[in-house]
Design an enzyme around this catalytic site. Structure first.
Site, PDB file in Angstrom:
ATOM      1  N   SER A  94       0.703  -1.260   0.080  1.00 48.92           N
ATOM      2  CA  SER A  94      -0.385   0.121  -0.001  1.00 48.92           C
ATOM      3  C   SER A  94       0.451   1.504  -0.211  1.00 48.92           C
ATOM      4  CB  SER A  94      -0.977   0.079   1.545  1.00 48.92           C
ATOM      5  OG  SER A  94      -2.436  -0.868   0.934  1.00 48.92           O
ATOM      6  N   TYR A 199     -10.783   2.231   5.979  1.00 49.97           N
ATOM      7  CA  TYR A 199      -9.830   2.064   5.033  1.00 49.97           C
ATOM      8  C   TYR A 199     -10.222   0.852   3.633  1.00 49.97           C
ATOM      9  CZ  TYR A 199      -4.644   0.558   2.894  1.00 49.97           C
ATOM     10  OH  TYR A 199      -3.850   1.151   2.112  1.00 49.97           O
ATOM     11  N   SER A 200      -9.827   1.418   2.571  1.00 51.58           N
ATOM     12  CA  SER A 200     -10.612   0.554   1.044  1.00 51.58           C
ATOM     13  C   SER A 200     -10.092   0.634   0.448  1.00 51.58           C
ATOM     14  CB  SER A 200     -12.040   1.669   0.824  1.00 51.58           C
ATOM     15  OG  SER A 200     -12.689   0.624   0.380  1.00 51.58           O
ATOM     16  N   ASN A 201      -9.527  -0.240  -0.522  1.00 60.07           N
ATOM     17  CA  ASN A 201      -8.265  -0.580  -1.036  1.00 60.07           C
ATOM     18  C   ASN A 201      -9.565   0.098  -2.649  1.00 60.07           C
ATOM     19  OD1 ASN A 201      -5.700  -1.977  -0.244  1.00 60.07           O
ATOM     20  ND2 ASN A 201      -7.146  -3.338   0.953  1.00 60.07           N
ATOM     21  N   GLY A 342       2.439  -0.561   4.325  1.00 65.43           N
ATOM     22  CA  GLY A 342       1.838  -1.859   3.134  1.00 65.43           C
ATOM     23  C   GLY A 342       2.287  -2.988   3.370  1.00 65.43           C
TER      24      GLY A 342
END
Length: 406
Positions: A94, A199-201, A342
């Site tokens: 990330s 949190y959202s990818n 990440g």
């Protein structure tokens, strides 16, 4: 990343660097002290602590006005007893989000979009149905995770295909951004846009799609043109569908994000990063990431208005706040650091730097099952405060740690 995210790393996201301050200074051998003043004894102790907590190996690199330092503990390959080094390439997960946010903010500075543009305006028809109203979701909300768009990593489909045995069946599959987004929005929004934080990818997959829509080029090519080449990040790549890592690199050890994993550990070094894309594709080194974050924090990549917007954070309910593709931690000694963490299969990374961009840290662990927060957080405490803390911080939400792309 799977639903089953590492209790410790779920919210970490920090990348650091120093562009222009140290320039191309040579990396000091592992275990050495910084040039000039200072000692990294606490940082080395934190590295040793991660191995003591069960991680295979870890390597770190720092930049300060006094010079550079690198340290390591454990192994890049536990069978061959090959040591970790500061030259290792690793999947930074990330940390990709900071690159994507920087490009979008550059596009705003050029007048090609606004952070307050709606998702529907920039990607008409892409997000619809299941309770979504893309006219009410802004680019800013995508970048600070207040959009409410559901995370594709937290779906039964992702869990089935990319965690546990599914990883070995599907790791060489190729996924398009549209397919990844569809996986997330199959499930309704987590909350109304602007009415919460999660949190959202999926947010950053959409961000990459916006870059391509506005520029006519894939997000990775724009990152390379605007950031990688100008900063001379020669070890930083966006591999797309290439499953291999450049040498040297550690073995990526994984427990595949299954619930209640046993002692068995798997080699998850290879997979096609199209599963991650604009939310977690980047491969880099500690030196390159320190250079990137240093340049970013010093205002070398963004005008003041856009950098201020990036560093304006929202509360997350965790021990960090979140800006636009960036995490801010306030450490026990009062120092504030900015960067990103990440998490992907077989790799946990952290990067952070002080607001002036002059003191940077990046580290990578080649294992993904760390389940205690203090050993991870002690890396930041050790480097920026010179101490380690045993305080029981809340696990970092689902952000950076955990199965893929956190």
């Amino acid at each position: 990343m799977s639903k089953r995210i590492s209790k410790v790393l779920r919210g970490a996201l920090v990348a650091l660097t120093a562009a222009g301050v140290v320039g191309g200074a040579a990396v000091v051998p592992a275990g050495a002290t910084t040039q000039g003043k200072g000692s990294h004894a606490a940082t080395q102790a934190a590295l040793d602590g991660l191995v003591a907590a069960g991680m295979p190996g870890v390597a770190a690199g720092t930049w300060t006005p006094q010079g550079t330092w690198s340290g390591s503990a454990g192994y890049a390959d536990t069978d061959a007893k090959r040591k970790r080094t500061a030259d290792d390439h690793f999947r930074a997960g990330s940390i990709t989000k900071s690159f994507v946010a920087t490009v979008l903010l550059q596009l705003e500075a050029e007048g090609k979009l606004s952070l307050d543009d709606s998702l529907e305006r920039r990607l008409p028809g892409v997000v619809k149905g299941n309770g979504y109203d893309a006219t009410k979701i802004t680019i800013r909300q995508l970048l600070n995770h207040t959009s409410g768009v559901h995370d594709m990593v937290y779906t039964p489909e992702w869990d089935k295909e990319m965690n546990g045995p599914g990883f070995f069946e599907h790791r060489y599959d190729i996924k398009t951004p549209e397919q990844i987004v569809a996986m997330g929005i199959k499930y309704g929004p987590d909350f109304e846009p602007g009415k919460g934080w999660r949190y959202s990818n999926t947010n950053f997959v959409l961000g990459g799609m916006i870059i391509e829509k506005v520029t006519g080029k894939p997000y990775a090519r724009e990152v390379e043109r605007r950031i990688v080449k100008p900063l001379g990040l020669k070890e930083t790549t966006f591999p797309g569908t290439d499953p291999k890592l450049p040498a040297p690199h550690p073995v990526g050890y994984s427990k595949l994000y299954v619930p209640n994993p046993g002692p068995r550990i798997y080699d998850a070094t290879e997979y096609r990063p199209s599963w991650s894309g604009a939310t977690g594709e980047v491969v880099s080194t500690s030196g390159d990431l320190n250079r990137f974050y240093s340049a970013l924090l010093q205002g070398k990549l963004l005008p003041k208005k856009q950098l201020d917007a990036m560093l304006t954070t929202v509360e997350t309910g965790e021990h960090y706040t979140y800006g636009l593709g960036i995490i801010s931690r306030k450490l026990t000694c009062g120092v504030q650091v900015y960067g990103h963490d990440g998490v992907v299969w077989g790799s946990l990374s952290g990067a952070a730097g002080t607001r002036d961009g002059k003191h940077m840290l990046t580290f990578n662990i080649n294992g993904d099952w760390l389940d205690q927060s203090p050993p991870f957080e002690n890396m930041f405490e050790g480097e920026f405060c010179g101490t380690a803390t045993k305080s029981d911080k809340k696990p970092a939400a689902r952000a950076a740690l955990g199965p893929v792309n956190r």
